[in-house]
Design a protein around this motif. Structure first.
Motif, PDB file in Angstrom:
ATOM      1  N   ALA A 512       0.845  -1.200   0.000  1.00 23.26           N
ATOM      2  CA  ALA A 512       0.000   0.000   0.000  1.00 23.26           C
ATOM      3  C   ALA A 512       0.880   1.250   0.000  1.00 23.26           C
ATOM      4  N   ALA A 513       1.926   1.197   0.833  1.00 26.63           N
ATOM      5  CA  ALA A 513       2.808   2.370   0.947  1.00 26.63           C
ATOM      6  C   ALA A 513       3.515   2.671  -0.379  1.00 26.63           C
ATOM      7  N   ARG A 514       3.851   1.632  -1.149  1.00 27.20           N
ATOM      8  CA  ARG A 514       4.528   1.833  -2.448  1.00 27.20           C
ATOM      9  C   ARG A 514       3.743   2.753  -3.360  1.00 27.20           C
ATOM     10  N   ILE A 515       2.395   2.633  -3.281  1.00 29.02           N
ATOM     11  CA  ILE A 515       1.579   3.428  -4.196  1.00 29.02           C
ATOM     12  C   ILE A 515       0.818   4.514  -3.443  1.00 29.02           C
ATOM     13  N   GLY A 516       1.262   4.786  -2.223  1.00 28.49           N
ATOM     14  CA  GLY A 516       0.708   5.913  -1.479  1.00 28.49           C
ATOM     15  C   GLY A 516      -0.732   5.725  -1.038  1.00 28.49           C
ATOM     16  N   GLU A 517      -1.153   4.463  -0.863  1.00 23.49           N
ATOM     17  CA  GLU A 517      -2.532   4.237  -0.431  1.00 23.49           C
ATOM     18  C   GLU A 517      -2.592   3.922   1.060  1.00 23.49           C
ATOM     19  N   ASP A 518      -3.742   4.195   1.638  1.00 24.69           N
ATOM     20  CA  ASP A 518      -3.983   3.856   3.029  1.00 24.69           C
ATOM     21  C   ASP A 518      -4.087   2.325   3.166  1.00 24.69           C
ATOM     22  N   PRO A 519      -3.478   1.753   4.199  1.00 25.49           N
ATOM     23  CA  PRO A 519      -3.485   0.279   4.329  1.00 25.49           C
ATOM     24  C   PRO A 519      -4.891  -0.327   4.413  1.00 25.49           C
ATOM     25  N   VAL A 520      -5.819   0.364   5.056  1.00 25.01           N
ATOM     26  CA  VAL A 520      -7.183  -0.185   5.147  1.00 25.01           C
ATOM     27  C   VAL A 520      -7.854  -0.133   3.772  1.00 25.01           C
ATOM     28  N   ALA A 521      -7.746   1.007   3.112  1.00 28.61           N
ATOM     29  CA  ALA A 521      -8.362   1.142   1.784  1.00 28.61           C
ATOM     30  C   ALA A 521      -7.753   0.139   0.810  1.00 28.61           C
ATOM     31  N   TYR A 522      -6.434  -0.046   0.900  1.00 29.91           N
ATOM     32  CA  TYR A 522      -5.758  -0.997   0.009  1.00 29.91           C
ATOM     33  C   TYR A 522      -6.301  -2.410   0.233  1.00 29.91           C
ATOM     34  N   ARG A 523      -6.426  -2.804   1.495  1.00 28.69           N
ATOM     35  CA  ARG A 523      -6.953  -4.150   1.783  1.00 28.69           C
ATOM     36  C   ARG A 523      -8.375  -4.307   1.232  1.00 28.69           C
ATOM     37  N   LEU A 524      -9.212  -3.316   1.505  1.00 23.59           N
ATOM     38  CA  LEU A 524     -10.611  -3.442   1.076  1.00 23.59           C
ATOM     39  C   LEU A 524     -10.711  -3.518  -0.443  1.00 23.59           C
ATOM     40  N   SER A 525      -9.733  -2.964  -1.143  1.00 22.27           N
ATOM     41  CA  SER A 525      -9.784  -2.992  -2.613  1.00 22.27           C
ATOM     42  C   SER A 525      -9.477  -4.385  -3.165  1.00 22.27           C
ATOM     43  N   ILE A 526      -8.925  -5.267  -2.333  1.00 19.50           N
ATOM     44  CA  ILE A 526      -8.604  -6.617  -2.825  1.00 19.50           C
ATOM     45  C   ILE A 526      -9.260  -7.690  -1.953  1.00 19.50           C
ATOM     46  N   LEU A 527     -10.367  -7.335  -1.309  1.00 14.07           N
ATOM     47  CA  LEU A 527     -11.020  -8.280  -0.398  1.00 14.07           C
ATOM     48  C   LEU A 527     -12.516  -8.272  -0.664  1.00 14.07           C
ATOM     49  N   SER A 528     -13.020  -9.369  -1.215  1.00 11.45           N
ATOM     50  CA  SER A 528     -14.439  -9.371  -1.550  1.00 11.45           C
ATOM     51  C   SER A 528     -15.290 -10.120  -0.516  1.00 11.45           C
ATOM     52  N   GLU A 529     -14.669 -10.884   0.396  1.00  8.17           N
ATOM     53  CA  GLU A 529     -15.440 -11.651   1.388  1.00  8.17           C
ATOM     54  C   GLU A 529     -16.196 -10.702   2.316  1.00  8.17           C
ATOM     55  N   PRO A 530     -17.526 -10.763   2.342  1.00 10.00           N
ATOM     56  CA  PRO A 530     -18.277  -9.767   3.117  1.00 10.00           C
ATOM     57  C   PRO A 530     -17.989  -9.808   4.618  1.00 10.00           C
ATOM     58  N   ARG A 531     -17.854 -11.017   5.192  1.00  6.85           N
ATOM     59  CA  ARG A 531     -17.623 -11.092   6.643  1.00  6.85           C
ATOM     60  C   ARG A 531     -16.275 -10.462   6.990  1.00  6.85           C
TER      61      ARG A 531
END
Lengths: 705, 167
Positions: A512-531
């Motif tokens: 996330a840091a490599r591309i200047g994104e927030d770690p939470v936002a970065y995770r949510l962008s690659i996580l589709s499991e609703p729970r």
């Protein structure tokens, strides 16, 4: 009608009488093969039975870990007790309830639909009938196999499950005698051992006269090849003999090791069994490839009490009391080691201190049994010394994890390899590749076998949680099972989940840091499991993530997430740290999803305990080695987290009542370690890849920037 | 000639939980050994024998003491208090009741020593701050991670005792 899929425990132990017995004192005995190790399982199992039978909890007596009267459920491990034993008890109780109502309807010459159960009594259209479980129990054939065909209650009808019932075992523990260690049967002899320093070492000389002088009292010295024990009616005499013995013994063929072997980095390049699991590498149109290595050292179970066992051999029958995690496997292992048929052995569980995995408990049972076989008619109480507990328990294996990731044009993982070097995570005798310790001291020790690791179908060992739960198009594991680590390794809470989650979640923050994104936002962008998404969003909100400050201020906020074994409970953790010369964890927030929770306060207690233990591992713990083996043999050389170092912890369980129960004992450990690692990175602006995150590592990392 | 061990053996008189005891044991026997093996008081536990874990904590004349290394000869004429001296499951001390109310424990092996240290704290400071409690308990180890529940339990007991609530 389709045959229901029964839990494994019920398949292995189909007879109803292995699980349930209505006793003359108007209690119902529910038996489980899972044992109380401070996690509250006895209370939770009782709650499940009380609800399913509609009997008050105080009429349920839970029998736990008894080879004569209870089911064989192997070991109390992998956060499976509620999932497997709990669901078995639920099905058995539902079936017995149905059978009992059927018998009562016959007696009362009424329809079953007219009957209800209140406090164990059978009512007909709401009126007392004089019939209850105990009046009809003799008409039920409890030798029948459970079929699983009686439908358990719907979750919305539970009255005891889902409530924070106080632990049944706790009152005794704050009042007086409560543990195996406290039992003093008649004809008791106290025993201690002199341990063989390593497999293959042979006892050259033993100055028994000197040891007797040090012991100052009545003493028997038992020798069987390289196994030595000191036995006395007076505990202090046995203790004094054992304390003096190492200076009065010389050994040949002792395995020598080096302190460098205590580091995970030593594992790379050692002889190993190698496996490639998963998809072949994807053809990725990218030149962005990232590689990073993370490690955890050997860590100790470090149980607060030394291992202990009681053994009595009388009239050809051996009775063992142990605080091990599985009485049926212990019976089999003792039978094999002693050359006895299994039915000549009874193994019963009594409480010990928390063990968190495979520690010295089973080994102490064999020590006691070996002495008991030599002194029939006496009850042998064998207790390890503190230095023996630290020096000879199997330890959690060191692990080195290298992640190789190819990124797509948006900086997201397109192809993922987790490469692992580790000794085996399970050397439980019987299921793993290990032996009870004292068998190695016998004249004909069992041949050394090649170590194995638990298969991925059981959650894996080193490979546990090696696959990220995120949306990664192609992933694989390369597993190097190192064949000869310098010390005996075995199961410790979470197995490989902690180092793997630490590695994966650390790298995600760095990606996330490599591309200047927030770690939470970065995770949510690659996580589709609703729970999973729901938990990360919730924990970020609780922790005030949106107000997270800039990196490098000395204060940090970090997140870690995992679903344990990728199929058990989910946990998302945020840690707030202050880093000066060392790391202080100030606050921790955790949101977990464990499906239907039987005892919410008990579950929270487990989540909190996992967090505290993981903070301790992450900041402080490493087993030290010297030429002779483990050198960290007391609490000064193996420090753990203290009251003054424990942060505020806020734990929350999401409403998971619509989903099946998922065990919670181990789900927080990986996310906690990862959250701390990420918080330290945020505080310092520098990544520390190797646990524990000590003052030396921090100073080193800062000097390198 | 008597054996060396017998030279130091004598009858020692002291009280344990307000009951007068006479113990015939060598003076260098550990108090822990005497409590457990002579008097059958099993709530005082062996953890390390090194004064590092606190499982064996008792009070000697009201002050916390490690029973594992304390020679019994040094408590002659003194008052020893163990966890059994606080209360029972049916008649618990406010501390014991508060530990159950907070479910402050997992395996429980550390608890009796911790409760004993907490009693010494509350006896001299009925209104301790969180920091005071942490300082009093920092010599104790808990491996299961029940620390925060334990701290809350001591706070609850202190409040109950100040309010004069019956046990």
């Amino acid at each position: 009608m389709t045959t229901p899929t029964l839990p494994a425990s019920l398949v292995e132990n189909p007879r109803l009488d292995r699980w349930i017995c209505f006793q003359p004192d108007r209690t119902v005995r529910i038996a489980t093969g899972k044992v109380e190790i401070g996690q509250g399982v006895v209370t939770a199992i009782g709650q499940i039975a009380a609800d399913e039978l509609d009997v008050p909890l105080n009429r349920v007596a839970v029998l736990s870990g008894d080879t004569d009267n209870g089911p064989d459920e192997m070991y109390t491990t992998s956060s499976l007790s509620i999932e497997v034993s709990g669901s078995s008890v639920r099905l058995v109780c539902a079936e017995v309830r149905a059978k009992a109502l059927e018998r009562a309807a016959l007696r009362l010459n009424c329809s079953r639909d007219e009957l209800t159960v209140v406090d164990g009594q059978f009512l007909q259209n709401g009126m007392a009938t004089g019939q209850d479980y105990w009046t009809v129990a003799s008409e039920i054939d409890f030798t029948q196999a459970a079929t699983g065909t009686a439908a358990p209650k719907a979750a919305n009808l539970y009255r005891v499950v889902g409530r924070s019932i106080p632990r049944l075992d706790l009152p005794a523990k704050v009042s007086g005698a409560a543990f195996l260690h406290d039992v003093r049967p008649p004809r008791l002899l106290h025993a201690r051992t002199l341990r063989q320093p390593s497999r293959g070492a042979t006892l050259a000389t033993l100055d028994e006269a000197a040891i007797r002088r040090a012991a100052k009292g009545e003493l028997q010295i038992i020798r069987d090849a390289n196994f030595v024990a000191f036995v006395s009616p007076v505990e202090g005499v046995a203790q004094a003999a054992a304390a003096a013995a190492p200076q009065h013994a010389t050994w040949n063929n002792v395995r020598r090791i080096e302190s460098a072997q205590q580091e995970a980095a030593w594992l790379q390049g050692q002889p190993s069994d190698d496996r490639h699991i998963g998809a072949p590498p994807a053809t990725v149109a990218t030149t962005q490839r990232v590689q990073a290595s993370f490690s955890r050292p050997y860590i100790a179970h470090a149980s607060l009490a030394p291992s202990c066992a009681l053994a009595e051999f009388r009239d050809g029958h051996l009775t063992i009391h142990s605080h091990g995690q599985g009485m049926h496997p212990l019976r089999r292992n003792l039978a094999a080691a002693l050359g006895l048929p299994p039915d000549a052995i009874t193994a019963r569980h009594l409480h010990g201190a928390g063990c968190y995995g495979h520690n010295g408990a089973d080994d102490a049972a064999l020590d006691a049994a070996l002495i008991a076989m030599r002194l029939p008619g006496h009850c042998i109480r064998l207790q390890w010394r503190r230095e023996e507990e630290f020096g000879f328990e199997p330890v959690g294996p060191a692990m080195l994890v290298t992640l190789h990731v190819a990124l797509d044009e948006r900086g997201r993982p397109a192809d993922w390899t987790t490469e692992i070097w580790s000794g085996t995570h399970v050397q439980r005798p019987g299921t793993g590749s290990g032996f009870l310790l004292a068998t190695e001291a016998m004249a004909n020790p069992p041949p050394e076998v090649k170590p194995t690791d638990p298969p991925e179908a059981r959650g894996g060992g080193a490979t546990r949680n090696a696959v990220p739960l995120y949306d990664v198009p192609a992933h694989r594991i390369v597993h190097h099972l190192v064949l000869r680590p310098p010390v005996r390794t075995s199961a410790l809470r979470g197995l490989g989940a902690l180092p793997n989650v630490f590695a994966i979640e650390s790298l995600l923050d760095d990606l996330a840091a490599r591309i200047g994104e927030d770690p939470v936002a970065y995770r949510l962008s690659i996580l589709s499991e609703p729970r999973a998404r729901r938990l990360i969003e919730a924990v970020a909100e609780r922790a005030g993530w949106s107000g997270r400050g800039p990196a490098g201020s000395g204060k940090g906020l970090g997140l870690g997430f995992a679903r344990y074994k990728n199929r058990a409970a989910y946990a998302a953790v945020v840690a707030a740290v202050t880093v000066q010369e060392s790391v202080r964890v100030d606050r921790v927030w955790c949101v977990a999803d464990a499906g239907l929770v039987v005892n919410p306060d008990g579950a929270r207690n487990q989540l909190e305990g996992g967090i505290v233990q993981a903070i301790s591992w992450t900041l402080k713990e490493q087993v030290r080695l010297d030429e002779q083996g483990i050198s960290s043999r007391d609490w000064d050389s193996y420090p753990i987290l203290r009251f003054s170092e424990v942060p505020d912890i806020h734990v929350e369980l999401t409403d998971g009542a619509g989903n099946p129960s998922l065990g919670v004992g181990e789900c927080t450990v990986g996310p906690t370690a990862a959250a701390i690692g990420n918080a330290v990175k945020h505080a310092l602006g520098v990544r520390i890849h190797d646990m524990p995150l000590t003052r030396e590592r921090i100073m080193g990392a800062l000097l390198n920037t | 000639m008597p054996a060396p061990a017998e030279e130091t053996s004598m009858v020692l008189a002291f009280t344990v939980n307000d009951v007068a005891q006479q113990i015939d044991a060598p003076q260098d026997t550990s108090l822990l050994d005497v409590l457990r093996n002579h008097l059958g008081l099993m709530g005082t536990r062996y953890g390390c024998g090194l004064e590092q874990c606190g499982c064996c904590m008792v009070l000697v004349d009201g002050e916390p003491a490690y029973a594992c290394t304390r020679e019994v000869g040094t408590v002659a004429g003194r008052a020893v208090t163990t966890i059994e001296g606080l209360g029972t499951p049916t008649n618990p001390h406010p501390l014991q009741r508060a530990f159950l109310d907070e479910q402050a424990g997992q395996c429980g092996y550390c608890l009796s020593g911790i409760v004993v240290s907490a009693k010494a704290l509350l006896d001299r400071n009925p209104n301790p701050s969180r920091a005071d409690i942490v300082a009093a308990l920092d010599k104790h180890l808990c491996r299961c991670g029940a620390h925060l529940r334990i701290l809350r339990a001591v706070e609850r007991a202190a409040a109950d005792m100040r309010a004069g609530r019956p046990a």
